[in-house]
Design a protein around this motif. Structure first.
Motif, mmCIF file in Angstrom:
data_model
loop_
_atom_site.group_PDB
_atom_site.id
_atom_site.type_symbol
_atom_site.label_atom_id
_atom_site.label_comp_id
_atom_site.label_asym_id
_atom_site.label_seq_id
_atom_site.Cartn_x
_atom_site.Cartn_y
_atom_site.Cartn_z
ATOM 1 N N GLN A 74 23.066 41.203 47.246
ATOM 2 C CA GLN A 74 23.971 40.462 46.371
ATOM 3 C C GLN A 74 24.466 41.343 45.229
ATOM 4 O OE1 GLN A 74 25.397 37.918 47.237
ATOM 5 N NE2 GLN A 74 24.177 36.075 47.393
ATOM 6 N N GLY A 75 23.582 42.191 44.714
ATOM 7 C CA GLY A 75 23.990 43.102 43.651
ATOM 8 C C GLY A 75 25.056 44.081 44.109
ATOM 9 N N LEU A 76 24.867 44.633 45.314
ATOM 10 C CA LEU A 76 25.848 45.573 45.852
ATOM 11 C C LEU A 76 27.193 44.895 46.109
ATOM 12 C CD1 LEU A 76 23.602 47.554 48.370
ATOM 13 C CD2 LEU A 76 24.473 48.345 46.158
ATOM 14 N N LEU A 77 27.156 43.670 46.637
ATOM 15 C CA LEU A 77 28.393 42.934 46.874
ATOM 16 C C LEU A 77 29.108 42.619 45.563
ATOM 17 C CD1 LEU A 77 27.276 40.460 49.700
ATOM 18 C CD2 LEU A 77 28.682 42.518 49.937
ATOM 19 N N ALA A 78 28.337 42.297 44.523
ATOM 20 C CA ALA A 78 28.938 42.007 43.220
ATOM 21 C C ALA A 78 29.599 43.251 42.642
ATOM 22 C CB ALA A 78 27.881 41.471 42.257
ATOM 23 N N PHE A 80 30.825 45.758 44.327
ATOM 24 C CA PHE A 80 32.042 46.007 45.097
ATOM 25 C C PHE A 80 33.155 45.045 44.683
ATOM 26 C CE2 PHE A 80 34.666 45.245 48.949
ATOM 27 C CZ PHE A 80 35.217 46.512 49.056
ATOM 28 N N ALA A 81 32.815 43.772 44.484
ATOM 29 C CA ALA A 81 33.819 42.786 44.082
ATOM 30 C C ALA A 81 34.420 43.141 42.727
ATOM 31 C CB ALA A 81 33.193 41.397 44.045
ATOM 32 N N ILE A 82 33.595 43.583 41.798
ATOM 33 C CA ILE A 82 34.091 43.985 40.484
ATOM 34 C C ILE A 82 35.015 45.189 40.608
ATOM 35 C CG2 ILE A 82 33.403 44.935 38.249
ATOM 36 C CD1 ILE A 82 30.852 43.221 38.472
ATOM 37 N N ALA A 83 34.627 46.149 41.458
ATOM 38 C CA ALA A 83 35.454 47.340 41.654
ATOM 39 C C ALA A 83 36.809 46.972 42.263
ATOM 40 C CB ALA A 83 34.728 48.344 42.548
ATOM 41 N N VAL A 84 36.798 46.047 43.218
ATOM 42 C CA VAL A 84 38.056 45.602 43.827
ATOM 43 C C VAL A 84 38.937 44.933 42.777
ATOM 44 C CG1 VAL A 84 39.079 43.957 45.444
ATOM 45 C CG2 VAL A 84 37.169 45.383 46.169
ATOM 46 N N ALA A 85 38.351 44.071 41.961
ATOM 47 C CA ALA A 85 39.128 43.369 40.937
ATOM 48 C C ALA A 85 39.724 44.335 39.921
ATOM 49 C CB ALA A 85 38.248 42.336 40.236
ATOM 50 N N LYS A 86 38.994 45.398 39.581
ATOM 51 C CA LYS A 86 39.466 46.343 38.574
ATOM 52 C C LYS A 86 40.525 47.291 39.113
ATOM 53 C CE LYS A 86 36.757 48.081 35.516
ATOM 54 N NZ LYS A 86 35.698 48.818 34.805
ATOM 55 N N THR A 87 40.509 47.555 40.420
ATOM 56 C CA THR A 87 41.446 48.536 40.981
ATOM 57 C C THR A 87 42.641 47.893 41.673
ATOM 58 O OG1 THR A 87 40.113 48.648 43.014
ATOM 59 C CG2 THR A 87 39.658 50.274 41.297
ATOM 60 N N THR A 88 42.629 46.577 41.842
ATOM 61 C CA THR A 88 43.703 45.891 42.560
ATOM 62 C C THR A 88 44.713 45.292 41.592
ATOM 63 O OG1 THR A 88 42.252 45.330 44.410
ATOM 64 C CG2 THR A 88 44.251 44.009 44.146
ATOM 65 N N VAL A 89 45.973 45.519 41.872
ATOM 66 C CA VAL A 89 47.051 44.881 41.133
ATOM 67 C C VAL A 89 48.064 44.355 42.145
ATOM 68 C CG1 VAL A 89 48.911 45.126 39.443
ATOM 69 C CG2 VAL A 89 46.774 46.387 39.127
ATOM 70 N N TYR A 90 48.316 43.059 42.105
ATOM 71 C CA TYR A 90 49.363 42.450 42.925
ATOM 72 C C TYR A 90 50.598 42.252 42.041
ATOM 73 C CZ TYR A 90 45.336 41.038 45.824
ATOM 74 O OH TYR A 90 44.189 41.012 46.585
ATOM 75 N N THR A 91 51.765 42.611 42.573
ATOM 76 C CA THR A 91 53.008 42.482 41.811
ATOM 77 C C THR A 91 54.046 41.763 42.656
ATOM 78 O OG1 THR A 91 52.568 44.581 40.664
ATOM 79 C CG2 THR A 91 54.814 43.720 40.556
ATOM 80 N N ILE A 92 54.709 40.793 42.062
ATOM 81 C CA ILE A 92 55.853 40.132 42.694
ATOM 82 C C ILE A 92 57.082 40.446 41.848
ATOM 83 C CG2 ILE A 92 56.892 37.949 43.414
ATOM 84 C CD1 ILE A 92 54.092 36.771 43.631
ATOM 85 N N THR A 93 58.091 41.038 42.478
ATOM 86 C CA THR A 93 59.362 41.257 41.801
ATOM 87 C C THR A 93 60.421 40.391 42.476
ATOM 88 O OG1 THR A 93 60.318 43.049 43.155
ATOM 89 C CG2 THR A 93 58.618 43.660 41.540
ATOM 90 N N ASN A 94 61.636 40.513 42.017
ATOM 91 C CA ASN A 94 62.713 39.752 42.642
ATOM 92 C C ASN A 94 63.186 40.370 43.949
ATOM 93 O OD1 ASN A 94 63.726 41.950 41.166
ATOM 94 N ND2 ASN A 94 65.745 41.013 40.938
#
Length: 207
Positions: A74-78, A80-94
């Motif tokens: 569970q610690g390792l998964l947490a 990884f989840a934190i790393a994904v959240a910190k490195t991921t950016v979703y962008t919607i443009t027109n």
């Protein structure tokens, strides 16, 4: 200095062309991501069953090992989840949806709005949710390249997914409005173009 200092605009591989504007940007919520994408509740249940089985069998060492193993997993998964959240950016443009993804190897996936045939919202509770994008036409976006930002079990025809979004319903409305604003002649032109995928110093194409 971080690996993202080269970005002229956060989450984007280059400056916006004339006439393009950002409508929304966001990142996954790591707790929701861990629960929905990494199935941490199922993992906890699995180790709990092992621990109970050990206790019922009188194998205290085995039960203890299951508890420790579950905590480490569970610690390792947490992490990884934190790393994904910190490195991921979703962008919607027109004009497009951009996924800046990758923990070890950063890459940007550009999806013209005209290539998005449908967007399916899957609520995850607490206002959070996932938005799966079904692409029209041919493309070479692989499941392994997109994971974990891919719809589960769609190995043959991978669908990019915006994961664990806070206020997902509002994001879905922004995306729907942006897609509906793409005029038919622009949509036809965009469908004939490639979907570029960029890494650090590497460039590929998905058409």
């Amino acid at each position: 200095m971080s690996e993202y200092d080269h970005e002229p605009i956060r989450g984007l591989p280059g400056d916006l062309p004339a006439g393009e504007s950002i409508l929304w940007q966001g990142s996954p919520d790591w707790r929701t991501f861990a629960r929905s994408a990494l199935h941490t509740r199922w993992v906890s249940g699995y180790f709990a069953v092992l621990a109970l089985f050990g206790l019922a069998s009188g194998k205290l060492f085995g039960a203890g090992a299951a508890v420790v193993g579950g905590a480490i997993t569970q610690g390792l998964l947490a992490v990884f989840a934190i790393a994904v959240a910190k490195t991921t950016v979703y962008t919607i443009t027109n004009r497009r949806v951009v996924l800046r993804i990758g923990v070890a190897l950063n890459k940007c996936v550009n999806l013209p709005l005209a290539m998005i045939g449908s967007a399916d919202l899957r609520p995850q509770g607490g206002g959070h949710g996932d938005i799966a994008l079904t692409l029209t036409g041919r493309h070479r976006l692989g499941f392994a390249m997109l994971w974990p930002h891919a719809r589960p079990w769609r190995l043959g025809q991978p669908s990019p997914m915006l994961r664990a979004l806070p206020d997902a319903a509002a994001v879905a409305k922004v995306l729907a409005k942006a897609c509906s604003a793409v005029v038919p002649n622009e949509a036809a032109a965009l469908r004939s173009k490639a979907v570029p995928v960029r890494d650090h110093g590497l460039q590929g194409a998905a058409a």
